[in-house]
Design an enzyme around this catalytic site. Structure first.
Site, short mmCIF file in Angstrom:
data_model
loop_
_atom_site.label_atom_id
_atom_site.label_comp_id
_atom_site.label_asym_id
_atom_site.label_seq_id
_atom_site.Cartn_x
_atom_site.Cartn_y
_atom_site.Cartn_z
CD GLN A 243 32.54 41.96 -22.61
OE1 GLN A 243 32.95 41.79 -23.68
NE2 GLN A 243 31.28 42.13 -22.21
CE LYS B 236 16.23 51.83 -28.94
NZ LYS B 236 14.96 52.55 -28.88
CE LYS B 237 20.41 43.75 -19.92
NZ LYS B 237 21.30 44.36 -18.86
CB VAL C 93 13.08 41.36 -24.37
CG1 VAL C 93 12.05 40.38 -23.99
CG2 VAL C 93 13.14 41.63 -25.76
CG HIS D 78 20.67 36.66 -25.96
ND1 HIS D 78 20.61 36.23 -24.87
CD2 HIS D 78 21.56 37.50 -26.03
CE1 HIS D 78 21.63 36.67 -24.10
NE2 HIS D 78 22.32 37.57 -24.86
NE ARG E 226 27.51 40.07 -14.88
CZ ARG E 226 28.02 40.74 -16.17
NH1 ARG E 226 27.43 41.62 -16.74
NH2 ARG E 226 29.35 40.53 -16.14
#
Ligand code: PAF
Length: 273
Positions: free
Chosen positions: A58, A145-146, A173, A34, A184
């Site tokens: 979600q 992009k993860k 990252v 982040h 998580r």
């Protein structure tokens, strides 16, 4: 830094600002991934806005909505030290009413891969990101992009709904040992943390294979599944940049995605080849 809880108040405050707005939407428990998004938003814009909202729509019934890490004070400090101008911290009640218009993820690309194991998850993501973009009206919004499928669906939403915002994809990252950073990861015990490294191991094996010689997706997938054991694998999928499954890995137009469960923690990772 100004902390704002009300969507309408933030909308009003930002309307009065001049210059470009960079926006980083998050669910908090901020980590270096982040921080990288925030630092880039700061460098590229006049004003930086971060949102922290653990979005209930979600999460599916029985998922980790209540257990999701919440670190309000630490997150505020990180934002303050990173030079964030506005931190948006809304309540669920201020973001959602009882009977509402919401978005549906597209029938195919919203219901494959993570959308299969979590049906409806991406409709919740798109609905909240749409709300957040309407509140902040940023010039640029930054996503990792993860979460490659999330990123692709947000890009689709922006194109399909003719939204006036630039979506900026940012590289994943990683921890020193290669594990992709994620809020998580905090759920993992030592054994699970160690086993979760099979994910990056499998992606590295895939990269070496395709760099050495032309490979079919089946061959790459098999080698990856072997490297992932004993993790419970939800999927290993090889697609092109438009998220269509491909038979042959094509350098420059391939994403290899993995979702695996370590203990009870769902871990995502991918590599763009
Ligand atoms: O990636 C996340 O943290 C969330 O899915 C997002 C984009 C902030 C929407 O709640």
């Amino acid at each position: 830094m100004r902390v704002v809880h009300s969507p309408l108040e933030l909308q009003k405050l930002l309307k009065a600002e001049e210059g470009s707005i960079g926006f980083v939407p998050t669910m908090g428990a901020l980590h270096l991934g982040h921080r990288t998004l925030i630092d880039t938003a700061k460098k590229e814009n006049d004003i930086t806005v971060v949102s922290i909202f653990v979005n209930p729509t979600q999460f599916l019934a029985g998922e980790d909505l209540d257990a999701y890490p919440r670190k309000e004070e630490a997150d505020k400090k990180i934002c303050e030290l990173s030079g964030v101008d506005y931190l948006f911290y809304p309540s669920a009640e201020s973001m959602y009413g009882e009977d509402e218009v919401s978005l549906n993820a597209p029938n195919v690309r919203g219901y494959i891969m993570e959308g299969t194991s979590r049906p409806g998850h991406f409709s919740g993501v798109l609905t909240v990101v749409n709300k957040l973009l309407n509140i902040v009206k940023p010039t640029k919004a930054y996503f990792g992009k993860k979460d490659a499928q999330q990123l692709m669906l947000i890009e689709m939403m922006v194109a399909n709904l003719f939204m006036d915002v630039e979506i900026v994809p940012m590289d994943t990252v990683r921890e020193k040992d290669g594990l992709a950073m994620s809020s998580r990861n905090a759920y993992l015990n030592d054994k699970e943390r160690q086993e979760s490294l099979n994910i990056i191991k499998s992606l590295r094996i895939a990269t070496q294979m395709v760099m050495r010689k032309e490979c079919s997706s089946v061959e790459v997938r098999e080698a990856m599944l072997e490297a992932l054991a004993p993790l419970e694998v939800e999927y290993v999928t090889i697609v092109n940049r438009a998220f269509e499954p491909i038979e042959k890995v094509e350098i420059g137009n391939t994403i290899i995605l993995v979702e695996a469960i370590s203990g009870s923690t769902r871990l995502l990772d991918n590599i763009w080849i």
